[in-house]
Design an enzyme around this catalytic site. Structure first.
Site, PDB file in Angstrom:
ATOM      1  CG  HIS A 106       1.524  -6.678 -30.073  1.00  0.00           C
ATOM      2  ND1 HIS A 106       2.601  -5.897 -29.706  1.00  0.00           N
ATOM      3  CD2 HIS A 106       0.425  -6.027 -29.643  1.00  0.00           C
ATOM      4  CE1 HIS A 106       2.175  -4.827 -29.071  1.00  0.00           C
ATOM      5  NE2 HIS A 106       0.860  -4.865 -29.029  1.00  0.00           N
ATOM      6  CB  SER A 154      -5.309  -6.156 -27.132  1.00  0.00           C
ATOM      7  OG  SER A 154      -6.316  -5.460 -26.450  1.00  0.00           O
ATOM      8  CG  MET A 208      -8.085   6.220 -28.482  1.00  0.00           C
ATOM      9  SD  MET A 208      -9.627   6.929 -27.857  1.00  0.00           S
ATOM     10  CE  MET A 208     -10.321   5.512 -26.985  1.00  0.00           C
ATOM     11  CB  ALA A 209      -5.883   1.838 -24.711  1.00  0.00           C
TER      12      ALA A 209
END
Length: 350
Positions: free
Chosen positions: A116, A140, A175-176
């Protein structure tokens, strides 16, 4: 507890080194997490250190990885991470991309088999600081359903871009691709509050307002967000030959195994297009015009992406430093790693 940049970074670096990470990589990771906390992105700051420390100590992050850089063309390359510290892999990958873009106008650099890497806006900002335009994508673990589906397939799969201006300001967008983070669901559970039916679905794929019945998150803007999730996965997963979609490893389930994640940086030199100074002037004019726009009810200003984060940073240091929760501060000062102290899945979202 309020801390200076150096105090906060030093505590995090020391903790990661106690867990076994080498000094250079611990320094990079601590710097990026400090960057996040300074800007108010606390979900990707000091609160993460305990998770990383446990994964390092258990072997899920290679403490002294054998990195390998392979230049695959004049404008492309792949950085092999050996499941090392994702922060270091992403930074070194951006260093290569910046060098390549300055030389040849554009760079497409993939990083594979990494852990990560935190707030990816840090890496695109690196390019903007050098007068370059950058985009970054990373994978992810699965927690969002595709439109019409019932099972999680993609992760929150973030996207970031950054651009320089003619002054000290930089546009930094991060942003996600889900409507809300998993942490928001957990917060509502703890408060016994309902959630909007646009956030998540149950095991049958139906919209849900009870946070206790959430099985998966929803993509932003329906099919559009679903398409963006796939785009991120194609660029940072399929294209790099690492696990994709539902095969991406969990951040939390087995901390002794490497995650084999992928990330992609694309960097462009504006000098090869409209011209470096012309680009910067236009960017400054654009964000000036946005800031001068009449506002809708309830808004004080139209902010450009990254502006409020910088205001939070300025306010933090003007009022004594970056605010860190006392529990996290005490942990950072201690000699403990605290194996298995927390159920990480119920604290964070990637």
């Amino acid at each position: 507890m309020k801390l200076s940049h150096d105090e906060l970074k030093g505590l995090m670096k020391n903790k990661l080194m106690k867990a076994g990470l080498n000094e250079d990589h611990a320094d990079i990771a601590a710097e990026v997490m400090t960057w996040s906390d300074e800007r108010g992105y606390h979900s990707h700051g000091a609160v993460r250190v305990e998770y990383y420390a446990e994964r390092i100590a258990k072997g899920g992050i290679t403490a002294d990885p054998k990195f390998e850089w392979k230049e695959t063309g004049p404008c492309s390359g792949v950085f092999e991470g050996d499941n090392g510290c994702g922060y270091a892999v992403a930074k070194y990958g951006m260093d290569k991309a910046i060098e390549m873009a300055k030389k040849n106008g554009i760079a497409v650099v993939g990083m594979r088999n990494m852990s990560h890497s935190g707030s990816i806006g840090y890496y695109t900002e690196m390019a903007a600081e050098q007068g370059l335009l950058a985009i970054s994508f990373c994978q992810s673990d699965p927690m969002a359903v595709p439109v019409g589906g019932t099972e999680p397939y993609y992760g929150t799969n973030p996207i970031s871009f950054a651009a320089p201006t003619a002054d000290e300001r930089m546009v930094v967008f991060d942003m996600a691709t889900t409507v809300q983070a998993w942490g928001k669901i957990l917060d509502k559970r703890s408060r016994h509050e309902s959630i909007p039916d646009s956030w998540a679905v149950d095991e049958k794929g139906n919209p849900v307002t009870d946070p206790n019945h959430v099985n998966a998150l929803l993509p932003i803007a329906g099919a559009k967000g679903y398409g963006l999730m796939m785009m991120v996965d194609v660029f940072s997963g399929v294209l790099l030959g690492v696990p994709f979609g539902k095969h991406v490893s969990s951040m939390y389930h087995d901390l002794s195994k490497g995650r084999e994640l992928g990330q992609m940086h694309i960097v462009i030199d504006p000098a090869r297009f409209v011209g470096a100074e012309e680009f910067k002037k236009a960017m400054s004019a654009s964000i000036d015009e946005l800031g001068e726009m009449p506002t809708a009810d309830g808004y004080d200003k139209v902010y450009y992406p990254g502006e409020r984060a910088m205001l939070r940073k300025e306010k933090a240091y003007a009022t004594g430093g970056v605010e860190i929760v006392d529990e996290i501060y005490e942990y950072l000062k201690s000699d403990d790693i605290h194996f298995d102290r927390y159920d990480y899945k119920n604290r964070f979202a990637e």
